[in-house]
Design a protein around this motif. Structure first.
Motif, PDB file in Angstrom:
ATOM      1  N   ASP A 103       0.832  -1.202   0.000  1.00  0.00           N
ATOM      2  CA  ASP A 103       0.000   0.000   0.000  1.00  0.00           C
ATOM      3  C   ASP A 103       0.869   1.255   0.000  1.00  0.00           C
ATOM      4  N   ARG A 104       1.916   1.248   0.802  1.00  0.00           N
ATOM      5  CA  ARG A 104       2.790   2.417   0.888  1.00  0.00           C
ATOM      6  C   ARG A 104       3.526   2.638  -0.427  1.00  0.00           C
ATOM      7  N   ALA A 105       3.886   1.544  -1.098  1.00  0.00           N
ATOM      8  CA  ALA A 105       4.566   1.667  -2.393  1.00  0.00           C
ATOM      9  C   ALA A 105       3.664   2.341  -3.424  1.00  0.00           C
ATOM     10  N   LYS A 106       2.345   2.188  -3.261  1.00  0.00           N
ATOM     11  CA  LYS A 106       1.383   2.826  -4.160  1.00  0.00           C
ATOM     12  C   LYS A 106       1.030   4.234  -3.684  1.00  0.00           C
ATOM     13  N   GLY A 107       1.650   4.680  -2.597  1.00  0.00           N
ATOM     14  CA  GLY A 107       1.362   6.016  -2.080  1.00  0.00           C
ATOM     15  C   GLY A 107       0.073   6.089  -1.298  1.00  0.00           C
ATOM     16  N   GLU A 108      -0.375   4.941  -0.794  1.00  0.00           N
ATOM     17  CA  GLU A 108      -1.661   4.915  -0.098  1.00  0.00           C
ATOM     18  C   GLU A 108      -1.440   4.883   1.415  1.00  0.00           C
ATOM     19  N   GLY A 109      -1.288   6.067   1.997  1.00  0.00           N
ATOM     20  CA  GLY A 109      -1.226   6.199   3.439  1.00  0.00           C
ATOM     21  C   GLY A 109       0.096   5.764   4.028  1.00  0.00           C
ATOM     22  N   GLY A 110       0.065   5.419   5.298  1.00  0.00           N
ATOM     23  CA  GLY A 110       1.276   5.034   6.004  1.00  0.00           C
ATOM     24  C   GLY A 110       0.962   4.739   7.446  1.00  0.00           C
ATOM     25  N   TYR A 111       1.976   4.325   8.182  1.00  0.00           N
ATOM     26  CA  TYR A 111       1.772   3.976   9.580  1.00  0.00           C
ATOM     27  C   TYR A 111       1.602   5.239  10.423  1.00  0.00           C
ATOM     28  N   GLY A 112       0.868   5.079  11.518  1.00  0.00           N
ATOM     29  CA  GLY A 112       0.726   6.201  12.435  1.00  0.00           C
ATOM     30  C   GLY A 112      -0.538   6.103  13.255  1.00  0.00           C
ATOM     31  N   ALA A 113      -1.008   7.240  13.726  1.00  0.00           N
ATOM     32  CA  ALA A 113      -2.152   7.258  14.623  1.00  0.00           C
ATOM     33  C   ALA A 113      -2.859   8.601  14.535  1.00  0.00           C
ATOM     34  N   LEU A 114      -4.073   8.629  15.036  1.00  0.00           N
ATOM     35  CA  LEU A 114      -4.839   9.868  15.125  1.00  0.00           C
ATOM     36  C   LEU A 114      -5.349  10.010  16.546  1.00  0.00           C
ATOM     37  N   GLU A 115      -5.060  11.163  17.140  1.00  0.00           N
ATOM     38  CA  GLU A 115      -5.465  11.378  18.523  1.00  0.00           C
ATOM     39  C   GLU A 115      -6.909  11.848  18.616  1.00  0.00           C
ATOM     40  N   HIS A 116      -7.511  11.500  19.734  1.00  0.00           N
ATOM     41  CA  HIS A 116      -8.817  12.015  20.110  1.00  0.00           C
ATOM     42  C   HIS A 116      -8.733  12.361  21.587  1.00  0.00           C
ATOM     43  N   ASN A 117      -9.734  13.013  22.111  1.00  0.00           N
ATOM     44  CA  ASN A 117      -9.642  13.472  23.490  1.00  0.00           C
ATOM     45  C   ASN A 117      -9.592  12.338  24.501  1.00  0.00           C
ATOM     46  N   TYR A 118     -10.331  11.264  24.249  1.00  0.00           N
ATOM     47  CA  TYR A 118     -10.400  10.168  25.210  1.00  0.00           C
ATOM     48  C   TYR A 118     -10.007   8.823  24.601  1.00  0.00           C
ATOM     49  N   SER A 119      -9.434   8.867  23.411  1.00  0.00           N
ATOM     50  CA  SER A 119      -9.002   7.635  22.759  1.00  0.00           C
ATOM     51  C   SER A 119      -8.007   7.976  21.664  1.00  0.00           C
ATOM     52  N   SER A 120      -7.413   6.931  21.088  1.00  0.00           N
ATOM     53  CA  SER A 120      -6.529   7.120  19.937  1.00  0.00           C
ATOM     54  C   SER A 120      -6.601   5.859  19.085  1.00  0.00           C
ATOM     55  N   LEU A 121      -6.509   6.059  17.767  1.00  0.00           N
ATOM     56  CA  LEU A 121      -6.641   4.965  16.805  1.00  0.00           C
ATOM     57  C   LEU A 121      -5.327   4.817  16.035  1.00  0.00           C
ATOM     58  N   TYR A 122      -4.816   3.588  15.966  1.00  0.00           N
ATOM     59  CA  TYR A 122      -3.484   3.321  15.425  1.00  0.00           C
ATOM     60  C   TYR A 122      -3.559   2.382  14.223  1.00  0.00           C
ATOM     61  N   TYR A 123      -2.739   2.672  13.209  1.00  0.00           N
ATOM     62  CA  TYR A 123      -2.541   1.768  12.083  1.00  0.00           C
ATOM     63  C   TYR A 123      -1.043   1.508  12.004  1.00  0.00           C
ATOM     64  N   LEU A 124      -0.629   0.303  12.408  1.00  0.00           N
ATOM     65  CA  LEU A 124       0.789  -0.020  12.559  1.00  0.00           C
ATOM     66  C   LEU A 124       1.076  -1.382  11.941  1.00  0.00           C
ATOM     67  N   PRO A 125       2.325  -1.638  11.585  1.00  0.00           N
ATOM     68  CA  PRO A 125       2.661  -2.953  11.030  1.00  0.00           C
ATOM     69  C   PRO A 125       2.836  -3.999  12.127  1.00  0.00           C
ATOM     70  N   GLU A 126       2.410  -5.220  11.851  1.00  0.00           N
ATOM     71  CA  GLU A 126       2.742  -6.328  12.745  1.00  0.00           C
ATOM     72  C   GLU A 126       4.261  -6.504  12.734  1.00  0.00           C
ATOM     73  N   MET A 127       4.815  -6.835  13.888  1.00  0.00           N
ATOM     74  CA  MET A 127       6.254  -7.077  13.983  1.00  0.00           C
ATOM     75  C   MET A 127       6.492  -8.312  14.839  1.00  0.00           C
TER      76      MET A 127
END
Length: 609
Positions: free
Chosen positions: A268-292
């Motif tokens: 997906d990253r090779a196609k320029g479609e997004g990347g790893y990271g997270a988005l903060e919220h006031n009482y939660s946070s959502l993460y998209y990360l690679p399995e390791m």
């Protein structure tokens, strides 16, 4: 007495009736997904005007770019009570005008996911939606549900039809009415959009840090990462932040992790479609990360990204401007203080780790060097102007500078405050003081924050804010690192040593490191040699990064090396002198050999040593 009770009961009953009539009553069917799309219906609140505008967000808080979630809405229709279609007009990417709206009873549409489809302006995964029938649904609510202009403050109720074995992890209030149905409530659209949900087969955990309950939910594409692992990483992070804040300023917090199959993520990253990271919220946070599979890498990644997002419980939750408090989803007006919301947060994320022994002094300053190199990509510019105009393409390109330039400014500002106040105040104390003054429900005036900041710190701080945050001046690295006994140079010729050209790969079945891509080298290392030890130190997942940095990347101290390898089942020792030469290092940063007592004291106060 009886009469008074009767009147009170009547008023309460009337209030409940009004709530039912003046709320959004949504249904979402994730049990019967077709073509990666979810069917949505809305029983609308009462509309008093003949024409009304229904909107999906153009942008969202915490993600400083145009998103246009309306792009992913299909088959939008409106109906009156008799089921007759009403006339609609699509105004733009995100908005629909509905005629004869006083008769409006129901809206229906389909939501397409944002992750899987190749399209222009791909939405960074943590801010988008993923819809995989029978596997998971990443429900960022701003991507699923809309609102009527002028009516975003009404309550929302969402009935979610779901597979019986799915669990919806979220900070939102959920009535798990049956195995196939959840009822989710939010007090208004801002609160709904601020609290994402991940639906999948449950892998959850929770623990208390002080009086705060920490909840963890994990979806792992191939099952390699478990909530128990992540919980073990989050416990020291939570303890460190509890100490940092002198008690976490929230009663509960939800961590939502989506660990992707790294092969798919790389494609997906090779196609320029997004990347790893997270988005903060006031009482939660959502993460998209690679399995390791390498535990130390997984732990380090979770430490870094989770610490940053968790720290947002301070800014912007407890310290934010009117622009964030009253966020306009369809015509966003941006705050000029991204340096505070993201830059200071990223600096604190590194500072808390070194102050609590999660990283060491060497690792902390290595991270600062990385950030200097990253900041070079963006040049010198006004952080406040970039922040205010970040929705414009030319300034959007500079957004990621908040994590590099912004964090470095945080370090320099901290040193400035500590020095000017004689150690009586630091950056954390200033932010804490302002957070107490404002808090989650009282925004500050965007144009007056600098005055407030100076008043809470020291008059001399104004010059720093004007020059380096509002102004476009280059950050004086040498001056500020010198205050804590570190020598800095933009470039410097350094004597270095090289074992030769080679790489390493991790072999999961044997849990060992193998040399790969080996070319001629003075010690005779060969492809597929198992790397067992170096200079008598056994190699492990915990120390491999430090070893690689010290011996292979910038080796200034080891002209001779002794390797222990295993080749075809036989252990071998390969010792001797290695190659040497000069190399030009960028952003040279090393402790001064004869730092003064004052420099040492300021450094010790900073990193807690």
């Amino acid at each position: 007495m009886i009469r008074s009770i009767f009147i009170a009961a009547f008023v309460i009953s009337g209030t409940l009736s009004t709530f039912a009539q003046n709320s959004y009553q949504y249904t979402a069917d994730i049990a019967n997904i077709k073509s990666d799309a979810v069917a949505i219906t809305l029983k609308t609140p009462a509309i008093s005007q003949q024409e009304v505008t229904f909107s999906f967000p153009k942008a969202i808080p915490g993600s400083y770019a145009r998103k246009d979630y309306g792009r992913f809405i299909a088959d939008f229709e409106a109906f009156d009570k008799s089921g007759k279609k009403l006339k609609i007009n699509k105004l733009n990417e995100n908005q629909y005008s509905i005629s004869n709206a006083t008769t409006l009873d129901q809206i229906s549409y389909r939501v397409n996911d944002t992750w899987d489809e190749k399209h222009k302006d791909f939405i960074f995964q943590p801010g988008g939606s993923n819809i995989e029938a029978g596997t998971n649904v990443v429900m960022n609510n701003h991507a699923f549900y809309g609102y009527f202009e002028g009516m975003a403050d009404m309550p929302f109720e969402i009935a979610v039809s779901k597979p019986a074995d799915f669990y919806g992890a979220t900070h939102l209030d959920v009535n798990r009415a049956s195995p196939q149905k959840d009822i989710i409530k939010a007090k208004n659209y801002v609160y709904l959009a601020d609290n994402p949900i991940i639906y999948s087969r449950p892998d959850t955990a929770s623990f208390y840090e002080g009086k705060s309950k920490i909840n963890i939910a994990v979806f792992s594409a191939t099952g390699k990462v478990k909530s128990a692992q992540v919980t073990a990483y989050l416990k020291p992070i939570s303890a460190a932040l509890n100490k940092f804040f002198n008690g976490l300023p929230i009663s509960s917090y939800q961590f939502l992790y989506y660990f992707e199959d790294p092969e798919k993520a790389l494609a997906d990253r090779a196609k320029g479609e997004g990347g790893y990271g997270a988005l903060e919220h006031n009482y939660s946070s959502l993460y998209y990360l690679p399995e390791m599979t390498l535990e130390s890498r997984l732990k380090s990644m979770v430490y870094d990204v989770s610490m940053h997002e968790f720290l947002h419980i301070q800014t912007p939750l407890n310290l934010h401007s009117n622009e964030i408090e009253h966020f306009n989803f369809t015509a966003p007006v941006m705050s000029q203080h991204l340096w505070l919301y993201e830059g200071i947060t990223e600096y604190f994320a590194q500072l808390v780790q070194v102050q609590n022994g999660l990283t060491n002094e060497k690792q902390f300053f290595a991270k600062m060097r990385e950030k200097m190199s990253e900041a070079d990509e963006f040049g010198d510019f006004s952080m406040t102007e970039m922040s205010k105009r970040v929705m414009e393409d030319s300034f959007q390109k500079k957004y990621n500078s908040v994590y590099s330039r912004g964090a470095l400014l945080g370090l320099m500002l901290d040193l400035e405050i500590r020095e000017k106040t004689g150690g009586k105040k630091d950056l954390k104390q200033v932010i804490t003081e302002l957070s107490k003054k404002y808090g989650p429900n009282r925004p500050f005036d965007d144009n007056k924050l600098f005055d407030e900041f100076v008043a809470a710190s020291h008059p001399a701080v104004k010059d720093f804010l004007d020059k380096y945050i509002a102004g476009p001046n280059a950050i004086p690295y040498q001056e500020y690192f010198g205050k804590i006994g570190y020598e800095y140079a933009p470039t410097k010729d350094v004597q270095a040593y090289y074992p030769g050209k080679m790489g390493l790969k991790y072999d999961e079945p044997t849990k060992s490191f193998l040399f790969t891509g080996v070319e001629n080298n003075p010690l005779g290392i060969a492809d597929n040699d198992v790397f067992k030890a170096i200079d008598g130190v056994a190699v492990s997942g915990e120390n491999i990064d430090e070893i690689w940095g010290s011996y292979f990347q910038e080796n200034t101290q080891h002209p001779s090396i002794s390797f222990t390898v295993v080749r075809k089942g036989q252990e071998k020792t390969l010792s001797g002198k290695i190659l040497d030469g000069q190399f030009k290092t960028k952003h040279y940063l090393e402790p001064m050999p004869a730092a003064t007592a004052q420099q040492k004291q300021l450094l010790s106060a900073l990193i807690g040593r």
